[in-house]
Design a protein around this motif. Structure first.
Motif, PDB file in Angstrom:
ATOM      1  N   MET A 299       1.001  -1.331   0.130  1.00 41.59           N
ATOM      2  CA  MET A 299      -0.104  -0.057  -0.222  1.00 41.59           C
ATOM      3  C   MET A 299       0.725   1.280  -0.446  1.00 41.59           C
ATOM      4  N   LYS A 300       0.834   2.015  -0.657  1.00 42.47           N
ATOM      5  CA  LYS A 300       1.600   3.379  -0.602  1.00 42.47           C
ATOM      6  C   LYS A 300       0.410   4.648  -0.745  1.00 42.47           C
ATOM      7  N   ILE A 301       1.099   5.333   0.871  1.00 43.13           N
ATOM      8  CA  ILE A 301       0.385   6.033   0.441  1.00 43.13           C
ATOM      9  C   ILE A 301       1.519   7.483   1.125  1.00 43.13           C
ATOM     10  N   LEU A 302       0.910   8.550   0.289  1.00 43.17           N
ATOM     11  CA  LEU A 302       1.353  10.425  -0.031  1.00 43.17           C
ATOM     12  C   LEU A 302       0.773  10.679   1.443  1.00 43.17           C
ATOM     13  N   ILE A 303       2.064  11.241   2.258  1.00 39.91           N
ATOM     14  CA  ILE A 303       1.858  12.609   2.494  1.00 39.91           C
ATOM     15  C   ILE A 303       1.941  14.085   2.251  1.00 39.91           C
ATOM     16  N   VAL A 304       0.874  14.493   2.405  1.00 43.26           N
ATOM     17  CA  VAL A 304       1.595  16.647   2.202  1.00 43.26           C
ATOM     18  C   VAL A 304       1.058  17.146   3.177  1.00 43.26           C
ATOM     19  N   GLU A 305       2.500  17.520   3.542  1.00 44.37           N
ATOM     20  CA  GLU A 305       2.636  18.612   4.861  1.00 44.37           C
ATOM     21  C   GLU A 305       4.056  19.038   4.522  1.00 44.37           C
ATOM     22  N   ASP A 306       3.686  20.234   4.775  1.00 42.47           N
ATOM     23  CA  ASP A 306       5.209  21.314   5.259  1.00 42.47           C
ATOM     24  C   ASP A 306       6.091  21.395   6.017  1.00 42.47           C
ATOM     25  N   GLU A 307       4.994  21.244   7.363  1.00 42.23           N
ATOM     26  CA  GLU A 307       5.769  21.576   8.514  1.00 42.23           C
ATOM     27  C   GLU A 307       7.123  19.904   8.284  1.00 42.23           C
TER      28      GLU A 307
ATOM     29  N   TYR B 103       3.902   0.263   5.384  1.00 47.09           N
ATOM     30  CA  TYR B 103       3.293   1.350   4.513  1.00 47.09           C
ATOM     31  C   TYR B 103       4.358   1.450   3.338  1.00 47.09           C
ATOM     32  N   TYR B 104       4.143   2.172   2.397  1.00 47.89           N
ATOM     33  CA  TYR B 104       4.853   2.464   1.548  1.00 47.89           C
ATOM     34  C   TYR B 104       4.795   3.914   1.604  1.00 47.89           C
ATOM     35  N   ALA B 105       5.667   4.851   2.062  1.00 47.70           N
ATOM     36  CA  ALA B 105       5.323   6.408   2.222  1.00 47.70           C
ATOM     37  C   ALA B 105       6.008   7.301   1.867  1.00 47.70           C
ATOM     38  N   GLU B 106       5.829   8.451   1.174  1.00 52.59           N
ATOM     39  CA  GLU B 106       5.903   9.482   0.512  1.00 52.59           C
ATOM     40  C   GLU B 106       5.670  10.876   1.306  1.00 52.59           C
ATOM     41  N   LEU B 107       6.797  12.004   0.791  1.00 47.44           N
ATOM     42  CA  LEU B 107       6.716  12.859   1.834  1.00 47.44           C
ATOM     43  C   LEU B 107       6.656  13.745   0.183  1.00 47.44           C
TER      44      LEU B 107
END
Ligand code: CA
Length: 226
Positions: free
Chosen positions: A1-9, A25-29
Motif C-alpha cells: 500500500m502506497k501513501i502520499l503525505i502532503v505536509e509542509d511542517e 506502508y510505502y510512504a512518500e512526503l
C-alpha cells in the motif's frame, strides 16, 4: 500500500513518513501543495494524507483538483481546527475522512485502515450488508431478514452512513454535517429523533439490535458479538 503525505511542517511530515514506513506502508512526503498534487497525479497511490494549511496552493485546492482528476483516490485531510465548517468543506470536496491536529499516531493508523478497507469494498458494491440487514444502493431499498423496510431519503442516507462506517461510534456533530448538512446545535434533538425512528424501523421486532447508543459519544451500528 502506497501513501502520499502532503505536509509542509518538516517535523510532522518526517514523523508521519517514518511512522507509516514502520507500520509497513510505502510512504512518500511532499512538502507543498504543488509537489503534492503533481506527485499524487503522476504516481499511483492508494491514499493521500493531506494537510489543509499549506503554502502556495492550500489543501482545499489540492483536494479539489485531485478529486477531479482521480475521483477514486482516497484522501484523509488534516485540519488544525476542529470546526464543522472545515469538516463539511473537506467532505463536500470529496475527502474520505479527516483528523484534527494534534492526533495520535494510532488514531491515524486506524483511520487509514478503515479508509483502505472501505475503498476496496466500494469499487464494486451495489449493496451493503450488516447481519441480515441489506441496503440496495441501486434501487435505494432496505431489507431486514428479507422483509422490506420503508425509509425516507434521509433515513436511507443515515443508514448508509452507519453501514459504511460500521463499528465506528459516530458523534452527533459528524452525523449532522454529513447527513443534514447543518451545524449541530446541541439544543436540537433532530438527530436523536431521526435515529430513534430509524432504529424502530430496522430493529423493532428483531432479537438482534444493530443500532446502538453510546452514551455521551454518539451512535454505532454493528452486529453485536454473540
Ligand atoms: Ca501545514
Amino acid at each position: 500500500m502506497k501513501i502520499l503525505i502532503v505536509e509542509d511542517e518538516a517535523h510532522t511530515g518526517e514523523y508521519l513518513k517514518q511512522g507509516l514506513r514502520e507500520a509497513g506502508y510505502y510512504a512518500e512526503l511532499a512538502r507543498n501543495g504543488v509537489d503534492g498534487l503533481h506527485e499524487a497525479t503522476e504516481v499511483e497511490y492508494d491514499l493521500v494524507i493531506l494537510d489543509v494549511m499549506l503554502p502556495g496552493i492550500d489543501g482545499w485546492s489540492v483536494l479539489n483538483s485531485l478529486k477531479r482528476k482521480k475521483r477514486q483516490l482516497p484522501v484523509l485531510f488534516l485540519t488544525a481546527r476542529d470546526s464543522v465548517e472545515d469538516r463539511v468543506k473537506g467532505l463536500e470536496l470529496g475527502a474520505d475522512d479527516y483528523l484534527v491536529k494534534p492526533f495520535s499516531f494510532s488514531e491515524l493508523l486506524a483511520r487509514i485502515k478503515t479508509i483502505l478497507r472501505r475503498g476496496n469494498q466500494i469499487q464494486e458494491a451495489t449493496s451493503l450488508q450488516v447481519a441480515d440487514l441489506t441496503l440496495d444502493l441501486v434501487r435505494r431499498r432496505a431489507t431486514r431478514a428479507g422483509r422490506r423496510v420503508d425509509l425516507t431519503a434521509k433515513e436511507f442516507g443515515l443508514l448508509e452512513l452507519f453501514i459504511r462506517r460500521r463499528g465506528e461510534v459516530l458523534p452527533r456533530t459528524l452525523i449532522a454535517s454529513l447527513v443534514w448538512d447543518i451545524n449541530f446545535d446541541s439544543d436540537s434533538n433532530v438527530i436523536d429523533v431521526a435515529i430513534r425512528r430509524l432504529r424502530a424501523k430496522i430493529d423493532d421486532g428483531f432479537d438482534v439490535k444493530l443500532l446502538q447508543t453510546v452514551r455521551g459519544m454518539g451512535y454505532v451500528l454493528d452486529e453485536p458479538e454473540q
